[in-house]
Design a protein around this motif. Structure first.
Motif, PDB file in Angstrom:
ATOM      1  N   ALA A  90     -21.391  32.529 -27.170  1.00  0.00           N
ATOM      2  CA  ALA A  90     -21.526  33.073 -28.491  1.00  0.00           C
ATOM      3  C   ALA A  90     -22.802  32.761 -29.335  1.00  0.00           C
ATOM      4  O   ALA A  90     -22.803  32.798 -30.361  1.00  0.00           O
ATOM      5  CB  ALA A  90     -20.345  32.739 -29.264  1.00  0.00           C
ATOM      6  N   GLY A  91     -23.981  32.783 -28.870  1.00  0.00           N
ATOM      7  CA  GLY A  91     -25.038  32.347 -29.578  1.00  0.00           C
ATOM      8  C   GLY A  91     -25.206  30.749 -29.911  1.00  0.00           C
ATOM      9  O   GLY A  91     -26.333  30.186 -30.175  1.00  0.00           O
ATOM     10  N   TRP A  92     -24.479  29.964 -29.387  1.00  0.00           N
ATOM     11  CA  TRP A  92     -24.388  28.507 -29.445  1.00  0.00           C
ATOM     12  C   TRP A  92     -25.142  28.043 -28.153  1.00  0.00           C
ATOM     13  O   TRP A  92     -24.972  28.379 -26.959  1.00  0.00           O
ATOM     14  CB  TRP A  92     -23.042  27.860 -29.722  1.00  0.00           C
ATOM     15  CG  TRP A  92     -22.432  28.307 -30.808  1.00  0.00           C
ATOM     16  CD1 TRP A  92     -21.754  29.430 -31.028  1.00  0.00           C
ATOM     17  CD2 TRP A  92     -22.222  27.429 -31.990  1.00  0.00           C
ATOM     18  NE1 TRP A  92     -21.185  29.321 -32.338  1.00  0.00           N
ATOM     19  CE2 TRP A  92     -21.421  28.123 -32.946  1.00  0.00           C
ATOM     20  CE3 TRP A  92     -22.518  25.934 -32.252  1.00  0.00           C
ATOM     21  CZ2 TRP A  92     -21.081  27.406 -33.923  1.00  0.00           C
ATOM     22  CZ3 TRP A  92     -22.124  25.619 -33.432  1.00  0.00           C
ATOM     23  CH2 TRP A  92     -21.441  26.204 -34.341  1.00  0.00           C
ATOM     24  N   VAL A  93     -25.642  26.715 -28.205  1.00  0.00           N
ATOM     25  CA  VAL A  93     -26.275  25.994 -27.043  1.00  0.00           C
ATOM     26  C   VAL A  93     -26.009  24.496 -27.115  1.00  0.00           C
ATOM     27  O   VAL A  93     -25.802  23.963 -28.133  1.00  0.00           O
ATOM     28  CB  VAL A  93     -27.770  26.181 -26.970  1.00  0.00           C
ATOM     29  CG1 VAL A  93     -28.429  25.390 -25.839  1.00  0.00           C
ATOM     30  CG2 VAL A  93     -28.296  27.677 -26.931  1.00  0.00           C
ATOM     31  N   LEU A  94     -25.220  24.134 -25.853  1.00  0.00           N
ATOM     32  CA  LEU A  94     -24.864  22.627 -25.699  1.00  0.00           C
ATOM     33  C   LEU A  94     -25.889  21.996 -24.760  1.00  0.00           C
ATOM     34  O   LEU A  94     -25.872  22.507 -23.584  1.00  0.00           O
ATOM     35  CB  LEU A  94     -23.379  22.827 -25.163  1.00  0.00           C
ATOM     36  CG  LEU A  94     -23.063  21.036 -25.169  1.00  0.00           C
ATOM     37  CD1 LEU A  94     -22.885  20.257 -26.356  1.00  0.00           C
ATOM     38  CD2 LEU A  94     -21.654  21.335 -24.363  1.00  0.00           C
ATOM     39  N   ASP A  95     -26.402  21.163 -25.099  1.00  0.00           N
ATOM     40  CA  ASP A  95     -27.447  20.339 -24.362  1.00  0.00           C
ATOM     41  C   ASP A  95     -26.896  19.195 -23.705  1.00  0.00           C
ATOM     42  O   ASP A  95     -26.528  18.190 -24.525  1.00  0.00           O
ATOM     43  CB  ASP A  95     -28.706  19.969 -25.120  1.00  0.00           C
ATOM     44  CG  ASP A  95     -29.820  19.431 -24.120  1.00  0.00           C
ATOM     45  OD1 ASP A  95     -29.442  18.898 -23.045  1.00  0.00           O
ATOM     46  OD2 ASP A  95     -30.901  19.544 -24.495  1.00  0.00           O
TER      47      ASP A  95
ATOM     48  N   SER B  18     -26.084  25.469 -33.348  1.00  0.00           N
ATOM     49  CA  SER B  18     -25.386  26.805 -33.553  1.00  0.00           C
ATOM     50  C   SER B  18     -26.407  27.950 -33.457  1.00  0.00           C
ATOM     51  O   SER B  18     -27.598  27.965 -33.334  1.00  0.00           O
ATOM     52  CB  SER B  18     -25.113  26.501 -35.180  1.00  0.00           C
ATOM     53  OG  SER B  18     -26.269  26.702 -36.129  1.00  0.00           O
ATOM     54  N   PRO B  19     -25.961  29.245 -33.574  1.00  0.00           N
ATOM     55  CA  PRO B  19     -26.623  30.419 -33.527  1.00  0.00           C
ATOM     56  C   PRO B  19     -27.804  30.588 -34.348  1.00  0.00           C
ATOM     57  O   PRO B  19     -28.794  31.188 -34.210  1.00  0.00           O
ATOM     58  CB  PRO B  19     -25.628  31.476 -33.707  1.00  0.00           C
ATOM     59  CG  PRO B  19     -24.305  30.962 -33.273  1.00  0.00           C
ATOM     60  CD  PRO B  19     -24.333  29.568 -33.666  1.00  0.00           C
ATOM     61  N   ASP B  20     -27.885  29.885 -35.680  1.00  0.00           N
ATOM     62  CA  ASP B  20     -28.690  29.933 -36.673  1.00  0.00           C
ATOM     63  C   ASP B  20     -29.952  28.643 -36.452  1.00  0.00           C
ATOM     64  O   ASP B  20     -30.705  28.573 -37.150  1.00  0.00           O
ATOM     65  CB  ASP B  20     -28.308  29.958 -37.891  1.00  0.00           C
ATOM     66  CG  ASP B  20     -27.563  28.867 -38.309  1.00  0.00           C
ATOM     67  OD1 ASP B  20     -27.606  27.773 -37.479  1.00  0.00           O
ATOM     68  OD2 ASP B  20     -27.000  28.949 -39.535  1.00  0.00           O
ATOM     69  N   GLY B  21     -29.597  27.998 -35.312  1.00  0.00           N
ATOM     70  CA  GLY B  21     -30.570  26.659 -35.054  1.00  0.00           C
ATOM     71  C   GLY B  21     -30.192  25.505 -35.503  1.00  0.00           C
ATOM     72  O   GLY B  21     -30.949  24.469 -35.303  1.00  0.00           O
ATOM     73  N   ALA B  22     -29.027  25.367 -36.527  1.00  0.00           N
ATOM     74  CA  ALA B  22     -28.747  24.014 -36.968  1.00  0.00           C
ATOM     75  C   ALA B  22     -28.152  23.184 -35.859  1.00  0.00           C
ATOM     76  O   ALA B  22     -27.296  23.599 -35.045  1.00  0.00           O
ATOM     77  CB  ALA B  22     -27.951  24.300 -37.974  1.00  0.00           C
ATOM     78  N   VAL B  23     -28.360  21.979 -35.755  1.00  0.00           N
ATOM     79  CA  VAL B  23     -27.768  21.146 -35.061  1.00  0.00           C
ATOM     80  C   VAL B  23     -26.441  20.658 -35.567  1.00  0.00           C
ATOM     81  O   VAL B  23     -26.469  20.148 -36.709  1.00  0.00           O
ATOM     82  CB  VAL B  23     -28.663  19.878 -34.574  1.00  0.00           C
ATOM     83  CG1 VAL B  23     -27.703  18.531 -33.910  1.00  0.00           C
ATOM     84  CG2 VAL B  23     -29.720  20.126 -33.861  1.00  0.00           C
ATOM     85  N   VAL B  24     -25.204  20.786 -34.630  1.00  0.00           N
ATOM     86  CA  VAL B  24     -23.918  20.390 -35.253  1.00  0.00           C
ATOM     87  C   VAL B  24     -23.313  19.105 -34.849  1.00  0.00           C
ATOM     88  O   VAL B  24     -23.480  18.660 -33.464  1.00  0.00           O
ATOM     89  CB  VAL B  24     -23.126  21.456 -35.070  1.00  0.00           C
ATOM     90  CG1 VAL B  24     -21.546  21.172 -35.390  1.00  0.00           C
ATOM     91  CG2 VAL B  24     -23.409  22.766 -35.475  1.00  0.00           C
TER      92      VAL B  24
END
Length: 250
Positions: free
Chosen positions: A150-155, A163-169
């Motif tokens: 859903a646009g998220w990326v887990l490294d 997050s989808p807008d590029g912020a690290v959560v």
């Protein structure tokens, strides 16, 4: 975290800070942990805790924090520790004080243990928390450890969620393990017992313990931040939880 730091977390030589106002309990825990091979610092309250952390002893690898303390409570100190960074924190609570445990998990505690406790269980839980705090093993092809949904990326190699807008959560160790368990089993209903096992939670916990529910709730607030946004984790009444978004490896 470098390779030396990872070894230090996984070895029993990790530095533990015990914050407990009861002198007899404090010495009991210190003796137990030292016998297990850990380096232990002690504090009676929040003031001494900060003094230890700023002393030559250095920042600990894990804080064992009693809830009931003079001055600032353990929960207040937990809030401040979470503002400071991601030091693993295990809460010590009175037997039967469920609200303390739930609130501690809500505030970002990595685990809790109720007093009185079995010595072997305490050491096992500490080792589990330190293990979760260590970085994931980097595979030869790092791209295989990027999971997208859903646009998220887990490294997974860096234990970093974007997050989808590029912020690290920011994720706690328990939240990361829970999310990874869902991403590795998308579309599959996972029971509380399975989540406790897959997400490396402690052995012997009642599968109806509220730990999983609290962590799922916290994770939902981070990956489903907008009211009305698509549900990524659905509750299956009487069965557990299922991750419904499509997952891909990038």
């Amino acid at each position: 975290m470098n390779e030396a730091s990872e070894r230090r977390l996984l070895d029993p030589e990790a530095h533990l800070l015990v914050v407990e106002d009861d002198g007899e309990m404090r010495q009991l825990v210190a003796r137990l942990l030292r016998e297990a091979g850990y380096r232990v610092s002690l504090a009676r309250d929040g003031r001494e805790m900060w003094e230890v952390m700023e002393s030559a002893a250095g920042e600990p690898d894990l804080v064992l924090l009693d809830v009931m303390l003079p001055g600032s409570s353990g929960l207040d100190l937990l809030r401040k520790l979470r503002e400071r960074g991601r030091i693993p924190v295990m809460m010590l609570t009175a037997r039967g004080e469920e609200m303390d445990r739930v609130l501690g998990l809500e505030l970002g505690a990595d685990d809790y243990v109720a007093k009185p406790f079995a010595p072997r269980e305490l050491v096992a839980r500490i080792r589990a928390v330190l293990r979760r705090a260590a970085p994931a093993e980097v595979e030869r092809d790092p791209r295989s450890r990027h999971l997208t949904f859903a646009g998220w990326v887990l490294d997974a190699a860096r234990r970093e969620l974007t997050s989808p807008d590029g912020a690290v959560v920011d994720l706690s160790g328990a939240e990361y393990d829970l999310l990874l368990a869902f991403l590795e089993h998308p579309g599959r209903v996972l029971s509380r017992e399975q989540l406790l096992e897959v997400a490396k939670r402690r052995v012997g916990v009642d599968p109806f313990d509220r730990t999983v529910d609290v962590q799922v709730s916290r994770l939902r607030r981070k990956i489903e931040p907008e009211e009305g946004s698509p549900s990524l984790i659905k509750t299956v009444r009487g069965a557990g939880y299922v991750f419904v978004a499509e997952v891909a490896r990038a």
